[in-house]
Structures are given as C-alpha cells and as structure tokens.
Write an enzyme that holds these catalytic residues in place. Sequence first.
Site, mmCIF file in Angstrom:
data_model
loop_
_atom_site.group_PDB
_atom_site.id
_atom_site.type_symbol
_atom_site.label_atom_id
_atom_site.label_comp_id
_atom_site.label_asym_id
_atom_site.label_seq_id
_atom_site.Cartn_x
_atom_site.Cartn_y
_atom_site.Cartn_z
ATOM 1 N N ASP A 6 45.389 44.542 29.940
ATOM 2 C CA ASP A 6 46.938 45.440 30.981
ATOM 3 C C ASP A 6 46.242 46.866 30.014
ATOM 4 O OD1 ASP A 6 46.728 46.381 27.497
ATOM 5 O OD2 ASP A 6 48.901 44.662 27.601
ATOM 6 N N ASP A 10 51.956 33.397 24.670
ATOM 7 C CA ASP A 10 52.606 34.894 24.949
ATOM 8 C C ASP A 10 53.287 35.645 23.963
ATOM 9 O OD1 ASP A 10 51.232 34.391 27.270
ATOM 10 O OD2 ASP A 10 52.963 33.702 28.026
ATOM 11 N N ASP A 40 49.322 47.216 24.294
ATOM 12 C CA ASP A 40 50.896 46.107 24.947
ATOM 13 C C ASP A 40 51.919 47.745 23.812
ATOM 14 O OD1 ASP A 40 51.869 44.619 26.020
ATOM 15 O OD2 ASP A 40 52.377 43.812 24.062
#
Length: 341
Positions: free
Chosen positions: A165, A316, A127
Amino acid sequence: MYGSSTGLKACAAAGAAAVLLLSGCSSSDDGPSDDGGKDAPAAIDQQPKGSDPYWVNPDGNAARQLASYTKDGEKKNAELIRKIAEQPVGEWITPENPREAAKGFTEAAEQADRDALLVLYNIPHRDCGQFSKGGAADGDAYRAWLDGVAKGIGDRRATVILEPDALLHLVDGCTPQEFHEERYDLLKGAVERLKQQPATTVYVDAGNAGWQSPDALFEPLQRAGIAAADGFAVNVSNFQTTAASTEFGKQLSAKVGGKPFVIDTSRNGNGPYDGGDPAENWCNPPGRALGEQPTTETGDELVDAYLWVKRPGESDGDCKGGPKAGDWWPEYALGLARATK
C-alpha cells in the site's frame, strides 16, 4: 488500508535454522504456544519444490492451531485449518530486530531447501493512521532497518514483497503531499539495496484491480524503482479474483517494460465483498474463501507466481468483530477454509 500487518515475533536469538525450528520461536505473538503447557506446532511438511519453492513455516499460527484442534479431538476443524497450515505464507518483518528475523527465516528456509517469502512493511507514515498505522520514525530509520533486513538475508534465497500500500497511498492522496518525494526515494532505494543481495527477488507492491487503474499507477511505479526490481505484486491482502488480477497486472506490465508480477491469492476464492460500507469492504469481509494454492506454475509467462502474501486467518483490523490488525483469528480462518471449493 486494504491489507495487514502482523504480530510477527522477531526471532532475535535465531542465529541458525536449527535454533529457529527447535526453539519454538513463533512467527506471531498470538496463537497457541508450547509455553505454559500449550500446544506445540503440528508436524508440517514442505510442498513439492518444483511447483512451490517457498518455505512452509512449521511454527506458524495455523500449524499451532492445527495442533490444538488435533489435541482436543476437533477433527473437522483440524482438517479445515490444515488447508492453511500446509501452505507457505509471507513472513512480515517487523521493526524490531530486522536482521535477526530475516536471518532466522532465510536460514530455516535454506535448511529445508526452499526460498523464504518475506514482506517488508515499515515505511514511515504507514497506512495513513488507519488500522495498521505505524512504520519507521523517519527516512533514516527506515534505511537503517532496511539495511538490517538485507544483511539478514545475506546470500540466501528470498523473495521480497516490498511495502504493501505504500505506493497506492501516494496515488490516492491518503499520504500527505509533503511525504511523497521521500517515500519515492525510500522505495527506490529499498529496491536497489535489496538487489545487492545475490539471491533476492524483489516485487514492488502495486495495489489491486479494485483500487486505481494502470494508467494512474505506471508512472508512480517507475518512480518507485520498478526498473531495478524483478517485478511487482498485485492483490496483496485483497480479494480481487485471480482473473481480474491477471488482467490488471498485464495492463500495468505493458506500461512498465513488460515486467512480470505475482498475485496474492490467499483469500480471493470468492472474489471481493460488495456488502456493507464500501470504505471498509476490504476489512474482514464475511463469506470469503482461500484462493489458488501458492505455486510458480501459473500457466502465464507474465505471472511469476500465485502467493499467499497475506496470512489467512490473521485479522485486517478491529472491524466486523475482528481483533487488531495482524492478530490470529481462528474463527475467520475456519470460515475461509470452510468456504473454499
């Protein structure tokens, strides 16, 4: 990041499904529990196996919230949360005790004659230092963790969503160039290791229709081992519509040998949010809704399933008034359910 981590508590003592289900071992560090007199999870049934073969965790955050609302006589809120509690959602495997966690979830699913839905989210430099930063310390640590997950799954049925991701952050430049080669190697190696398990299905995360194009993704997806995987996943933790996600997935599929894909429909009922800062319109956007319920009956031969990979009601990140990434947020969960048509 566009998605979520979670406060998953690894059920380290769960050597058998009965232990997992009867001990009160929770799928999250947050939310009500039966410790200290708080509420035990509500009774939750499995969905029909023919159309929805995935395991519904009877001890999840939504089930516990349902029990709490029911006990307090909050009937309207209980019925809203039931929309989430009765559906199978992804179990995100954390860095701690991966073998025990994967074993516990897959054994519980096997006992219910269902498939476990697991999400692996521990790639190094995860991330890019944003809300869900973290991951394994290095490549060797990741390989050891991944091996633990695979051994925990064993020969039981499991569907794995691999590293949300991780690929996209190579394509968009968020992950520094110096880590690219190792990440491709780790993703490809993860696919190969997981496919050694006889009943494990693997989908490599491939972003969403609002972030990069199929032309930018197909070569990276090939380098990440899509040839050996069962397919890829789109819209994980995002809000793109099912129609847009299907079109995006088909365009990408055509470039990677016709591989099928799955779509995360957990929160896409009202489509993406276009207000506020565009850089954070993925983070706890208001006015969103639950999407299509999980099913393998999608009506499209290229779309293997609609899944709830992101667990509706978990934050989130600490934006728009939300708690840290992965924490249960009942107010947001109620909003999603209330807005669902």
